[in-house]
Scaffold this motif. Structure first.
Motif, short mmCIF file in Angstrom:
data_model
loop_
_atom_site.label_atom_id
_atom_site.label_comp_id
_atom_site.label_asym_id
_atom_site.label_seq_id
_atom_site.Cartn_x
_atom_site.Cartn_y
_atom_site.Cartn_z
N ALA A 163 -7.05 0.81 -0.65
CA ALA A 163 -6.07 -0.12 -1.58
C ALA A 163 -4.73 0.72 -1.67
CB ALA A 163 -6.62 -0.39 -2.49
N GLY A 164 -3.59 0.06 -1.75
CA GLY A 164 -2.23 0.60 -2.05
C GLY A 164 -1.89 0.07 -3.43
N LEU A 165 -1.73 0.74 -4.30
CA LEU A 165 -1.39 0.27 -5.80
C LEU A 165 -0.39 1.03 -6.30
CD1 LEU A 165 -4.98 0.42 -6.74
CD2 LEU A 165 -3.89 -1.83 -6.47
N VAL A 229 0.20 -5.75 -4.14
CA VAL A 229 -0.87 -4.60 -3.99
C VAL A 229 -0.92 -4.79 -2.41
CG1 VAL A 229 -2.13 -4.45 -5.98
CG2 VAL A 229 -2.88 -5.93 -4.30
N GLY A 230 -1.57 -3.77 -1.74
CA GLY A 230 -1.96 -4.06 -0.08
C GLY A 230 -3.20 -3.43 0.07
N VAL A 231 -3.67 -3.62 1.41
CA VAL A 231 -4.68 -2.56 2.31
C VAL A 231 -4.19 -2.14 3.20
CG1 VAL A 231 -6.93 -3.19 3.12
CG2 VAL A 231 -6.23 -4.27 1.00
N THR A 232 -4.59 -0.91 3.51
CA THR A 232 -4.09 -0.19 4.59
C THR A 232 -5.40 0.91 5.05
OG1 THR A 232 -2.21 1.34 5.74
CG2 THR A 232 -2.98 1.75 3.42
N THR A 233 -4.93 1.77 5.96
CA THR A 233 -5.91 2.81 6.25
C THR A 233 -5.73 4.12 5.53
OG1 THR A 233 -4.83 3.82 8.17
CG2 THR A 233 -6.18 1.54 8.50
N PRO A 249 -10.09 4.31 -2.01
CA PRO A 249 -10.85 3.79 -1.20
C PRO A 249 -11.47 2.61 -1.59
CG PRO A 249 -11.26 6.28 -1.83
CD PRO A 249 -10.03 5.79 -2.74
N LEU A 250 -11.42 1.81 -0.57
CA LEU A 250 -12.16 0.44 -0.68
C LEU A 250 -13.78 0.55 -0.19
CD1 LEU A 250 -9.24 -2.00 0.59
CD2 LEU A 250 -10.63 -2.12 -1.56
#
Length: 283
Positions: A163-165, A229-233, A249-250
């Motif tokens: 997660a990007g926060l 917010v975002g989700v990336t690798t 980490p997710l």
């Protein structure tokens, strides 16, 4: 009438600008000359490429399908002419974001050491295939499912999602998160080259709203600005650290495949060498 390179360049300029007037300016033509050239191409092909029936010019379905083929032809021609001006024939490696992640430096240095006669150009292109389908690059490192026709792909590895926060977000202090933790928030979605969609969540527990962006820079700006917010690798965390950004980490998000791709057609003779090296370094 035979189709010439000028017809393809004119069509591509129109497709890029969605304006015959702006395309003419780019090509240093008059507007009537650009219109005539476009009409000649359509007549020769026997299809309508551009819809002129609305106030805003748009490509027809045939125009959309023809655009990539025209771009490939023009790119191949320009590349052939440029070949004689280089000491070596550069091999162009495209990526839309994060390149080879933590292995990027190793990949580039190993290539320079083992193939000093062939410069390797790493190019970021904000496109689902990082310019590969259009002929802008010879090989591409891509993430997620690749559906473009005419491409050969090989999976090299997978990357865990994070997660990007904003760094000062309460969730940023946690050691790990789950997708449900992000559902009440606005989600930044890269619709151009990203791998995150609302389908990552169950239908009944999806984020309440989304913010559409087109590249990694805008994605980071939206998050550090506390707009989403975002989700990336994990590769993004390594390649794009930011003092105002936290990557967490997710635990319940599936990993993202990383593939190397090239066109299923004659290309740069060093493509197999790059594929083998990427397999060794990233595999």
């Amino acid at each position: 009438m035979s189709i010439e390179l000028r017809h393809l360049r004119c069509f591509l300029a129109v497709a890029d600008t969605l304006s015959v007037t702006r395309a003419a300016e780019r090509l240093h033509l008059t507007q009537p000359a650009a219109s005539r050239t476009l009409r000649q191409l359509e007549d020769a092909l026997g299809v309508r490429l551009v819809d002129r029936s609305t106030h805003h010019l748009a490509l027809t379905p045939d125009g959309v399908a023809f655009r990539d083929q025209a771009a490939l032809a023009v790119a191949a021609f320009d590349r052939a002419l440029a070949y004689g001006h280089h000491a070596g024939w550069p091999l162009r490696l495209g990526h839309a974001w994060s390149a080879a992640g933590a292995d990027t430096t190793t990949l580039l240095r190993r290539w320079h050491e083992e193939h000093p006669d062939t410069p390797l150009q790493l190019l970021r292109i904000d496109d689902r295939t990082a310019g590969l389908a259009r002929g802008d690059v010879d090989v591409a490192l891509l993430r997620g499912e690749v559906r473009a026709p005419g491409l050969v792909t090989e999976q090299l590895t997978t990357e865990p999602r994070v997660a990007g926060l904003p760094a000062d977000d309460p969730l940023a202090a946690r050691p790990a998160l789950c997708l449900a933790d992000l559902a009440p928030r606005t989600l930044a979605v890269n619709t151009v080259s990203g791998t995150t969609t609302l389908d990552l969540w169950p239908p009944e527990a999806r984020p309440s709203s989304t913010l559409t962006i087109g590249n990694t820079d805008d994605w980071i700006a939206a998050i550090t600005g506390a707009r989403a917010v975002g989700v990336t690798t994990s590769a993004t965390a390594g390649m794009h650290p930011h003092p105002a950004m936290a990557y967490v980490p997710l635990t319940d998000a599936p990993p993202v495949p990383v593939v190397i791709a090239w066109r299923d057609a004659p290309g740069h003779p060093r493509i197999p060498d790059l594929v083998a090296l990427a397999r060794e370094v990233m595999g």
